[in-house]
Scaffold this motif. Structure first.
Motif, PDB file in Angstrom:
ATOM      1  N   SER A  18       0.824  -1.208   0.000  1.00 29.66           N
ATOM      2  CA  SER A  18       0.000   0.000   0.000  1.00 29.66           C
ATOM      3  C   SER A  18       0.855   1.254   0.000  1.00 29.66           C
ATOM      4  CB  SER A  18      -0.939   0.009   1.215  1.00 29.66           C
ATOM      5  OG  SER A  18      -0.215   0.184   2.412  1.00 29.66           O
ATOM      6  N   PHE A  19       2.139   1.130   0.413  1.00 29.33           N
ATOM      7  CA  PHE A  19       3.028   2.282   0.457  1.00 29.33           C
ATOM      8  C   PHE A  19       3.996   2.318  -0.729  1.00 29.33           C
ATOM      9  CE2 PHE A  19       2.420   1.387   5.152  1.00 29.33           C
ATOM     10  CZ  PHE A  19       1.446   2.359   5.310  1.00 29.33           C
ATOM     11  N   ALA A  20       3.857   1.361  -1.643  1.00 29.01           N
ATOM     12  CA  ALA A  20       4.859   1.193  -2.699  1.00 29.01           C
ATOM     13  C   ALA A  20       4.916   2.373  -3.665  1.00 29.01           C
ATOM     14  CB  ALA A  20       4.585  -0.096  -3.464  1.00 29.01           C
ATOM     15  N   GLN A  21       3.791   2.983  -3.958  1.00 25.68           N
ATOM     16  CA  GLN A  21       3.756   4.055  -4.945  1.00 25.68           C
ATOM     17  C   GLN A  21       3.995   5.403  -4.279  1.00 25.68           C
ATOM     18  OE1 GLN A  21       0.139   4.200  -7.163  1.00 25.68           O
ATOM     19  NE2 GLN A  21       0.835   5.823  -8.519  1.00 25.68           N
ATOM     20  N   ILE A  22       4.969   6.146  -4.776  1.00 28.11           N
ATOM     21  CA  ILE A  22       5.265   7.455  -4.202  1.00 28.11           C
ATOM     22  C   ILE A  22       4.112   8.415  -4.472  1.00 28.11           C
ATOM     23  CG2 ILE A  22       6.740   9.497  -4.438  1.00 28.11           C
ATOM     24  CD1 ILE A  22       8.030   7.279  -2.849  1.00 28.11           C
ATOM     25  N   LYS A  23       3.722   9.126  -3.434  1.00 25.17           N
ATOM     26  CA  LYS A  23       2.625  10.087  -3.539  1.00 25.17           C
ATOM     27  C   LYS A  23       3.196  11.500  -3.408  1.00 25.17           C
ATOM     28  CE  LYS A  23      -0.742   6.850  -1.552  1.00 25.17           C
ATOM     29  NZ  LYS A  23       0.136   5.665  -1.487  1.00 25.17           N
ATOM     30  N   ILE A  24       2.562  12.450  -4.076  1.00 23.97           N
ATOM     31  CA  ILE A  24       3.045  13.834  -4.092  1.00 23.97           C
ATOM     32  C   ILE A  24       2.131  14.720  -3.245  1.00 23.97           C
ATOM     33  CG2 ILE A  24       3.680  15.800  -5.541  1.00 23.97           C
ATOM     34  CD1 ILE A  24       5.311  13.242  -6.083  1.00 23.97           C
ATOM     35  N   HIS A  25       2.765  15.501  -2.378  1.00 18.49           N
ATOM     36  CA  HIS A  25       2.064  16.453  -1.511  1.00 18.49           C
ATOM     37  C   HIS A  25       2.394  17.862  -1.989  1.00 18.49           C
ATOM     38  CE1 HIS A  25       0.663  18.039   2.489  1.00 18.49           C
ATOM     39  NE2 HIS A  25       1.545  18.984   2.190  1.00 18.49           N
ATOM     40  N   SER A  26       1.392  18.604  -2.405  1.00 18.95           N
ATOM     41  CA  SER A  26       1.594  19.967  -2.901  1.00 18.95           C
ATOM     42  C   SER A  26       1.691  20.926  -1.717  1.00 18.95           C
ATOM     43  CB  SER A  26       0.442  20.380  -3.829  1.00 18.95           C
ATOM     44  OG  SER A  26       0.648  21.684  -4.318  1.00 18.95           O
ATOM     45  N   HIS A  27       2.927  21.198  -1.313  1.00 17.89           N
ATOM     46  CA  HIS A  27       3.196  22.043  -0.144  1.00 17.89           C
ATOM     47  C   HIS A  27       2.817  23.499  -0.431  1.00 17.89           C
ATOM     48  CE1 HIS A  27       6.185  24.572   2.188  1.00 17.89           C
ATOM     49  NE2 HIS A  27       5.487  23.975   3.138  1.00 17.89           N
TER      50      HIS A  27
END
Length: 253
Positions: A17-26
């Motif tokens: 479930s954590f394998a795909q990197i997710k992007i956080h728009s800071h």
């Protein structure tokens, strides 16, 4: 043996479930096209800072740069609601799975009642507890005591912190674990992270994963070297001001 097999399967599913990197728009509101660019590139999470000024929730990095026309409704909530309504008519889903992180810059007790009033105007649109397809709201910044998390309405979720022994009911309201990169390393994002710093970073990432929560570091160097090294260490969410570059980097690796 059955117990061991079940544990192994659960661990594998958790890691997957954590394998795909997710992007956080800071600080998404500081970007050239707030909300629009993050949505177009389908980032995982969109962050907005708010202050309570009078009876309005104003989007700003500090009260010094406030613009009273930049309310959270005008910049984020209304556009999302309008897109959802228009897309529903065309039989299209607006929500691809993104979250809206709201960073409270004033005290929780002052801001929350006003924020609750505004969010609940939109019915189930932002209420994950009532509609599984809703856009999830995540509270960060000035939060209440973690022992109270489970007592809030079903749309309220929280950005978690490391080294807190959350009660089971409260942990269910935590979407991720976040911390300041500078608490673990002074590395500037060029070359290799020092080995001792890697160990510290890995330790807190593993702690988050044992809670079955993704890990995010804010304040990390916003460079390709840092994105990659955090990903290699197991960080799940990359906090960035460079959403196009970051998304493109991981998509073309």
């Amino acid at each position: 043996m059955k117990k061991l097999a079940g544990f192994t399967l659960g661990l594998m599913l958790s890691l997957a479930s954590f394998a795909q990197i997710k992007i956080h728009s800071h600080n998404d509101y500081t970007h050239a096209k707030p909300l629009l660019q993050a949505y177009a590139y389908q980032v995982y999470e969109i962050e907005v800072d708010i202050f309570l000024i009078g009876d309005s929730l104003i989007v700003a990095h500090s009260k010094k740069d406030k613009d009273l026309t930049r309310t959270i409704n005008a910049m984020y909530l209304d556009p999302i609601a309008n897109w959802t309504k228009d897309d529903a008519k065309r039989g299209v889903k607006t929500n691809y799975g993104f979250r809206l992180m709201i960073d409270l810059k004033d005290s929780w007790s002052d801001v929350y009642p006003v924020l609750r009033r505004e969010i609940e105007k939109y019915g189930k649109l932002f209420d994950k507890g009532k509609d599984k397809n809703a856009i999830q709201i995540v509270m960060s910044g000035n939060r209440p005591a973690d022992s109270l998390y489970h007592k809030f309405p079903s749309w309220v979720y929280f950005d978690g912190l490391p080294n807190i022994n959350y009660a089971k009911a409260d942990l269910k309201r935590v979407t991720m674990i976040s911390d300041n990169f500078a608490a673990y390393s002074k590395w500037k994002g060029v070359g290799e992270i020092p080995a001792a710093d890697k160990l510290k970073l890995k330790k807190v990432i593993d702690q988050a994963h044992r809670l079955n929560k993704p890990m995010r570091f804010w304040g990390a160097p916003d460079t390709q070297e840092c994105w990659q090294q955090l990903a290699d260490l197991g960080a799940d969410i990359i906090n960035t001001d460079k959403i196009v570059e970051c998304k493109t980097y991981f998509e073309h690796k």
